[in-house]
Design an enzyme around this catalytic site. Structure first.
Site: not given
Ligand code: UDX
Length: 421
Positions: A263
């Site tokens: 996403c």
């Molecule tokens: C995301 C959005 O959170 C969600 O609302 C949307 O509908 C779809 O995209 P998702 O992609 O499933 O959800 O994962 P998420 O938990 O948001 O993490 C996304 C990425 O960001 C991961 O690679 C995670 O490791 C990274 N991340 C997350 C960070 O590097 N730092 C953070 O503090 C949080």
């Protein structure tokens, strides 16, 4: 209500269908993949989501979740098909167009007035200028009178999608016509969260702006983390301090090797592409994407040349509790190591099968410890809880001493070299 979900075995469609069925609505999952539909009927979930199997069993026993390959008469027809990236970052609306044609030709013979709900992530303007005209032309009917039109974006995170669906912060309803907005508002009447009604395009933009902001927040904390690393300041102390400002809040402030997934990368690129198509240069979004990519380069530079060496890669999934490796930092990092002539031994609790489709020829270990035994260096790319249990003894078995953390997860006494800490 009777809800037909097109794209019903996909991630969003399946979790949405389960969620509505658990609220006693009559849900029909429609999909081209007859094998997955058969699996659903037998109680097998087409996607991995904690809690999904139990709810699926319950609603199958209740009889209010069924499957079909054609769209049956329904109050609501919900689109949950994919909109993958195009080479220029824009979205591929081929599936949206195909489903709109199918819906139009289906409702042509109906004498009811269904509401079409777009839940797929589509750039602003798509529902109005792509879905609406195709349904009208293939049905010979008019939006707003013979059928309704709503855009209702999803905000589901992988691994907690059902929880997110049933406990939303907000429900956004973009409506073409008030009757449709009223009907969808009724559909969500016993959900928690704030219900917001707005225009179709605003609802489409809310989804993109939401993900772009979260991605920006991650690139921001990575920028500060990169600087803190140079200054010898603990970035997590800084994150904790700024999170106390309620305008900032504590979430999405973990610095490291950056974001992946199906996403954030896709949605930020699509928004930037839309901006450029409209004569606006999205410099901030461009830098959010560039900084995110640079974090991988930063980790590889920190590791140094690895030609002829063996590198243990702990963590392949783009985040914990999923087997999804789409846009995972591990893909770029393993690709670079292989190109350098390093030997890679990878381990991940769930994502090795999916990563084997990307890198069939690297080594895969059955445990993290096994991966470490023959390694000259180690990089940690996913914050799996089980990595917290690794001990100093597990690492002293390595042939070398270099341990670089892309996610802060190892015991402090292991004294790993944190990317931003
Ligand atoms: C995301 C959005 O959170 C969600 O609302 C949307 O509908 C779809 O995209 P998702 O992609 O499933 O959800 O994962 P998420 O938990 O948001 O993490 C996304 C990425 O960001 C991961 O690679 C995670 O490791 C990274 N991340 C997350 C960070 O590097 N730092 C953070 O503090 C949080």
């Amino acid at each position: 209500m009777r809800i037909a979900i097109v794209g019903g075995t996909g991630y969003v469609g399946f979790c949405t269908g389960l969620g509505f069925a658990s609220k006693r609505h009559d849900v029909v999952l429609i999909d081209l993949n007859a094998k997955k539909l058969a699996g659903v009927r037998e109680g097998r979930c087409p996607v991995y989501e904690p809690g999904a199997a139990e709810i699926l069993r319950k609603v199958l026993d209740q009889g209010n979740l069924t499957t079909a390959t054609i769209i049956p008469e329904a109050d609501i027809i919900l689109l949950a098909v994919g909109t993958p990236s195009l080479p220029d970052g824009g979205i591929n609306v081929t599936q949206i167009k195909k489903v709109s044609e199918t819906i139009g030709s289906t409702i042509k013979t109906w004498n009811t007035s269904p509401v079409i709900v777009v839940k797929s992530t589509v750039v602003p303007g798509t529902t109005e200028t792509v879905v609406k005209p195709i349904v009208e032309s293939t049905s010979g009917k008019h939006a707003g009178t013979d059928f309704g039109l709503v855009m209702n974006p999803e905000f589901l995170r992988e691994g907690v999608a059902l929880k997110d669906f049933l406990n939303p912060d907000r429900i956004v309803i973009g409506e073409y016509d008030k009757r449709s907005g009223d009907l969808v508002a009724t559909l969500y009447k016993d959900f928690p969260g704030t219900l917001m009604r707005t225009s179709l395009a605003a609802a489409e933009m809310i989804k993109y702006a939401n993900n772009a902001f979260l991605a920006t927040k991650i690139s921001f904390i990575n920028e500060i983390g990169n600087l803190c690393k140079r200054l010898g300041i603990d970035i997590d102390e800084v994150a904790k301090g700024i999170a106390l400002d309620k305008r900032i809040a504590p979430h999405f402030l973990q610095s490291g090797v950056g974001y992946g997934g199906s996403c954030f990368p896709k949605d930020v690129a699509a928004l930037a592409s839309l901006a450029k198509q409209n004569g606006y240069e999205p410099k901030l979004l461009n830098e959010v994407m560039a900084l995110n990519k640079r974090q991988r380069r930063l980790l590889l530079d920190r590791l140094g040349p690895m030609k002829g060496k063996r590198v243990a890669v702990l963590g392949l999934a783009f985040k914990p509790n999923t087997d999804d490796v789409r846009e995972s930092p591990a893909i770029d990092i393993i690709g670079d190591l292989v190109n350098q002539g390093a030997s890679v031994v990878a381990y991940d609790p769930q994502a090795m099968i999916t990563m084997k489709q990307v890198f069939p020829n690297i080594l895969y270990a059955q445990t993290a410890k096994e991966a470490l035994q023959t390694a000259d260096a180690c990089v940690v790319l996913t914050d799996w809880n089980e990595f917290k249990e690794l001990t100093i003894e597990d690492f002293t078995q390595m042939h070398g001493t270099q341990i670089i953390e892309g996610r802060r997860i190892l015991k402090p006494e292991i004294n790993a070299d944190g990317l931003c800490w």
